[in-house]
Design a protein around this motif. Structure first.
Motif, PDB file in Angstrom:
ATOM      1  N   ALA A  64       0.822  -1.216   0.000  1.00 29.11           N
ATOM      2  CA  ALA A  64       0.000   0.000   0.000  1.00 29.11           C
ATOM      3  C   ALA A  64       0.853   1.261   0.000  1.00 29.11           C
ATOM      4  O   ALA A  64       0.392   2.339  -0.402  1.00 29.11           O
ATOM      5  N   ALA A  65       2.097   1.150   0.460  1.00 28.71           N
ATOM      6  CA  ALA A  65       2.976   2.320   0.501  1.00 28.71           C
ATOM      7  C   ALA A  65       3.426   2.743  -0.895  1.00 28.71           C
ATOM      8  O   ALA A  65       3.931   3.856  -1.068  1.00 28.71           O
ATOM      9  N   GLU A  71       4.179   0.254 -10.104  1.00 26.88           N
ATOM     10  CA  GLU A  71       5.254  -0.106  -9.171  1.00 26.88           C
ATOM     11  C   GLU A  71       4.752  -1.124  -8.145  1.00 26.88           C
ATOM     12  O   GLU A  71       5.467  -2.054  -7.772  1.00 26.88           O
ATOM     13  N   ARG A  72       3.522  -0.927  -7.683  1.00 30.08           N
ATOM     14  CA  ARG A  72       2.935  -1.866  -6.720  1.00 30.08           C
ATOM     15  C   ARG A  72       2.775  -3.241  -7.347  1.00 30.08           C
ATOM     16  O   ARG A  72       3.093  -4.268  -6.737  1.00 30.08           O
ATOM     17  N   LYS A  73       2.305  -3.271  -8.584  1.00 28.71           N
ATOM     18  CA  LYS A  73       2.132  -4.550  -9.268  1.00 28.71           C
ATOM     19  C   LYS A  73       3.475  -5.242  -9.480  1.00 28.71           C
ATOM     20  O   LYS A  73       3.600  -6.451  -9.253  1.00 28.71           O
ATOM     21  N   ASN A 159      -6.447 -10.524  -7.212  1.00 28.75           N
ATOM     22  CA  ASN A 159      -7.879 -10.253  -7.103  1.00 28.75           C
ATOM     23  C   ASN A 159      -8.357 -10.365  -5.656  1.00 28.75           C
ATOM     24  O   ASN A 159      -9.078  -9.497  -5.158  1.00 28.75           O
ATOM     25  N   GLU A 160      -7.971 -11.433  -4.993  1.00 31.93           N
ATOM     26  CA  GLU A 160      -8.472 -11.707  -3.645  1.00 31.93           C
ATOM     27  C   GLU A 160      -7.850 -10.806  -2.584  1.00 31.93           C
ATOM     28  O   GLU A 160      -8.474 -10.543  -1.552  1.00 31.93           O
ATOM     29  N   SER A 161      -6.622 -10.333  -2.828  1.00 33.11           N
ATOM     30  CA  SER A 161      -5.928  -9.542  -1.799  1.00 33.11           C
ATOM     31  C   SER A 161      -5.776  -8.082  -2.172  1.00 33.11           C
ATOM     32  O   SER A 161      -5.096  -7.338  -1.453  1.00 33.11           O
ATOM     33  N   ALA A 162      -6.390  -7.675  -3.293  1.00 35.11           N
ATOM     34  CA  ALA A 162      -6.222  -6.293  -3.776  1.00 35.11           C
ATOM     35  C   ALA A 162      -4.737  -5.949  -3.915  1.00 35.11           C
ATOM     36  O   ALA A 162      -4.250  -4.966  -3.380  1.00 35.11           O
ATOM     37  N   TRP A 163      -4.047  -6.836  -4.628  1.00 34.46           N
ATOM     38  CA  TRP A 163      -2.600  -6.669  -4.845  1.00 34.46           C
ATOM     39  C   TRP A 163      -1.831  -6.570  -3.522  1.00 34.46           C
ATOM     40  O   TRP A 163      -0.925  -5.771  -3.353  1.00 34.46           O
TER      41      TRP A 163
END
Length: 276
Positions: A64-65, A71-73, A159-163
């Motif tokens: 989340a940071a 970049e998160r993906k 999908n299940e963990s919102a990335w």
């Protein structure tokens, strides 16, 4: 020349020191004996060593940071893919052992007692009926113990963990929304209806979450058709595809067809086919 060092036999603590030394030698001998026994046990119990995690479990990064979505993906892929490859490799190792046992039976060689015990343990874990001959048990286990396409695993985890940013991922290392049904086994969803007892399972590490997810798809009756499609692809020498196996995930979500379509769209949009 006379020894200038004090003679331990004459000191007031000599008896204690000798005792401690003796116990130390005995303890070291016992440790070495147990270590040798464990080495021998792993040689004759290869399935046990396969299930041991080969590295210290990593904590879930703070995805989340990362405010930039790509970049998160990318960080999510970098974290998850080594775990997926490790768990798929573990399944292939188990398959190799099962295939060797199957070859032994085909050649008329009886399986040793310890091998039969391991086979029974594995059959119980993967919900394989024991009241059938050994060949049938091995055949069913080989249908169930196999790899899954990385694209499918990544898409479902995202999908299940919102990335990797969901409460269940952050607090319980649960990347796939898996449930459990005993009090205290996980995290209680805030939206859980009155009268329901399920919780979202908590795992000691993300790696264990991946392992549990693979076991779920590999043994639950709801995914039998998926396993048959996978076996057909293997028999035909075809590469496993997340897009090909996604339609068999109807039972994974109450949203059924909408969920399957969402997983397929995630695979396509993020070009996850390249992972297979």
């Amino acid at each position: 020349m006379k020894n200038q060092y004090p003679d331990a036999r004459r000191g007031p603590l000599s008896g204690l020191l000798v005792g401690v030394f003796t116990l130390g030698v005995a303890g070291w001998g016992l440790y070495q004996g147990l270590e040798r026994e464990e080495t021998i046990r792993q040689q004759f119990d290869p399935l046990m060593s396969i299930d041991v995690l080969t590295a210290e479990p990593e904590d879930l990064p703070d995805f989340a940071a990362l405010e930039v979505v790509q970049e998160r993906k990318d960080e999510f892929y970098d974290f998850l893919l080594p775990i997926i490859h490790q768990e798929n490799a573990r399944l292939l190792q188990k398959r190799a052992i099962l295939e060797s046992w199957s070859d032994d039976l085909a050649q008329g060689n009886p399986l040793p007692e310890r091998t039969l015990e391991q086979l029974n343990d594995l059959a119980e874990r993967y919900y394989v009926e024991l009241e059938q001959d050994m060949e049938a048990i091995l055949s069913e286990l080989l249908l169930k113990i196999d790899v899954l396409p990385p694209s499918l695993i990544v898409a479902q985890a995202a999908n299940e963990s919102a990335w990797g940013t969901s409460r269940f991922a952050r607090e319980g290392n649960n990347l796939f929304g898996q449930w459990c049904f005993s009090e205290g086994c996980g995290l209680v969803p805030q939206s859980r209806p009155d009268g329901e007892i399920y919780e979202v399972r908590a795992f000691d590490s993300p790696a264990i979450s991946v392992r549990s997810f693979l076991q779920n798809l590999n043994r639950h009756f709801s995914y039998e058709e998926m396993r048959e499609a996978r076996a057909a692809a293997r028999d035909n020498g075809q590469a496993l595809s997340g897009l090909d196996l996604a339609p068999y995930l109807l039972a994974y979500s109450t949203r059924r067809e909408a969920y399957v379509e969402e997983i397929k769209q995630m695979i396509r949009f993020n070009n996850l086919q390249a992972l297979d």
